[in-house]
Scaffold this motif. Sequence first.
Motif, PDB file in Angstrom:
ATOM      1  N   LYS A   8       1.305   7.077  -7.011  1.00 36.17           N
ATOM      2  CA  LYS A   8       0.299   8.052  -7.456  1.00 36.17           C
ATOM      3  C   LYS A   8       0.962   9.284  -8.061  1.00 36.17           C
ATOM      4  N   ASP A   9       2.152   9.623  -7.591  1.00 35.13           N
ATOM      5  CA  ASP A   9       2.886  10.772  -8.132  1.00 35.13           C
ATOM      6  C   ASP A   9       4.004  10.348  -9.085  1.00 35.13           C
ATOM      7  N   ASP A  37     -11.589  -0.311  -3.719  1.00 35.61           N
ATOM      8  CA  ASP A  37     -11.093   0.998  -3.292  1.00 35.61           C
ATOM      9  C   ASP A  37     -11.621   2.096  -4.222  1.00 35.61           C
ATOM     10  N   ALA A  38     -11.727   3.302  -3.700  1.00 31.69           N
ATOM     11  CA  ALA A  38     -12.195   4.434  -4.504  1.00 31.69           C
ATOM     12  C   ALA A  38     -11.095   5.011  -5.389  1.00 31.69           C
ATOM     13  N   SER A  39      -9.842   4.661  -5.110  1.00 41.51           N
ATOM     14  CA  SER A  39      -8.716   5.198  -5.866  1.00 41.51           C
ATOM     15  C   SER A  39      -8.663   4.582  -7.264  1.00 41.51           C
ATOM     16  N   PRO A  40      -8.641   5.399  -8.332  1.00 47.34           N
ATOM     17  CA  PRO A  40      -8.533   4.844  -9.690  1.00 47.34           C
ATOM     18  C   PRO A  40      -7.291   3.976  -9.883  1.00 47.34           C
ATOM     19  N   LEU A  41      -6.162   4.397  -9.310  1.00 43.09           N
ATOM     20  CA  LEU A  41      -4.946   3.606  -9.466  1.00 43.09           C
ATOM     21  C   LEU A  41      -5.111   2.226  -8.829  1.00 43.09           C
ATOM     22  N   ARG A  42      -5.688   2.181  -7.646  1.00 46.10           N
ATOM     23  CA  ARG A  42      -5.865   0.887  -6.980  1.00 46.10           C
ATOM     24  C   ARG A  42      -6.851   0.003  -7.751  1.00 46.10           C
ATOM     25  N   GLN A  43      -7.920   0.586  -8.271  1.00 42.40           N
ATOM     26  CA  GLN A  43      -8.852  -0.209  -9.078  1.00 42.40           C
ATOM     27  C   GLN A  43      -8.166  -0.743 -10.326  1.00 42.40           C
ATOM     28  N   GLU A  82       0.905   4.229  -2.861  1.00 47.46           N
ATOM     29  CA  GLU A  82       0.746   5.652  -2.552  1.00 47.46           C
ATOM     30  C   GLU A  82       1.840   6.475  -3.229  1.00 47.46           C
ATOM     31  N   ASP A 107       0.833  -1.206   0.000  1.00 44.14           N
ATOM     32  CA  ASP A 107       0.000   0.000   0.000  1.00 44.14           C
ATOM     33  C   ASP A 107       0.868   1.257   0.000  1.00 44.14           C
TER      34      ASP A 107
END
Length: 410
Positions: A89-90, A120-126, A86, A82
């Motif tokens: 993401k950048d 998860d709500a995060s596009p990257l995680r999906q 994170e 995780d």
Amino acid sequence: MEEHTDEASFLWLQRASAVHAPNYSPQQFADLDERLAAHIDGLRVAGDEGWQHALAITDNEGPEDFFVAAVLAIEAVDGRFDDLVERAKDLPEVVPGLISALGWVEPKYLGGRVRALLEDASPLRQKLGVAACALHRRDVGPLLGQLLAGAPDSVRIRALRAAGELGRADLLPQAQSLLGEAKPELRFWAAWAAVLLGDRAQALDVLAAFALKSGPRQPRAFQLALQAMELAPGHALLLDSAALPEAQRLRIIGSGFIGDARYVPWLIEQMAQPATARIAAEAFVTITGVDFNLAQMEVPPPDGFEDGPTDDPDDDNVELPEDIALPWPDIDKIRAWWQQNGARFAPGVRLFMGQPVSPDSCTGVLREGFQRQRVAAALHLALLDARAPLFATSAPAWRQQRWLGDGIPL
């Protein structure tokens, strides 16, 4: 420890090239994966010290470095993965390393983690969750259709690709509904998936349009379009490509994808030109299936021909030429072989490695062919059956061998 991390990163980069290389046999690909696995195992056995070394090299911010750390993090079943996500993401350039790690580890490490990613709500995680399922050829279920309908574009793009890879023919209408999308990446993957899922009309037209436009999507579009088309439209697409940059190369490569023996005499002519000799020989092999090594049809490079980076320290070009791994053809032997054998290759029939396209012939290439041939074989198999998954020629070698030994997963 430093040797394990450096070697693992280097071997991942080598593997990333080998996946589509023309000169990696299944055994050579397996050897490469075994070497990579051995270095990862060295870090795994070292426990926390190995993890600290793997984590330290992520400061380089390369996908190869994040791959090494992500494999250990996924297997640790704690919050380390995780944390890497994170950071990613950048750093979009490292995401391929995370995706590759999800495809590398064994499924027993992924169950709960992938569910959490997908929810998860995060596009990257999906996106990572969809990619993990697709790489292991595990069906995402109804959620895949929901993501196609309402997820952010980056997730929809990966969901479209997954629909094609998983043989989700039930999602064909949703893929077709995106063929008119203004955003090229969505439109491309909608066409790519829809063609694999059985659309030989509008989706194939959209894919052909990408095949005739220079850019990063062109090679993938060109190959699938030509393998999916009937012969006559395929010939027409090659003619339409005449005005493109690198048109001659495209036509040579494309003739191999079409597989019509009518191109062989022309391909032999192209072997006389150093710039096109090797790709023409590869297309010739794709159609006829002749083994250059067994038939002793290879020769040394032409006198004075320079290939690859020079020794000049002021030369900024350090990229390896695309054709460097291909053999130089012995034109005289090839002409003689064609004179003796050409009569058994009837024009007007799609041939692949010397045989009409069939499940048995393509499975044989998956077992014994070089990686680039295996990629084409996987596409042919998926095109023969819209509900069949696309065989994962980029999966770890031992997993591919298991799939082929047990039967291709359906």
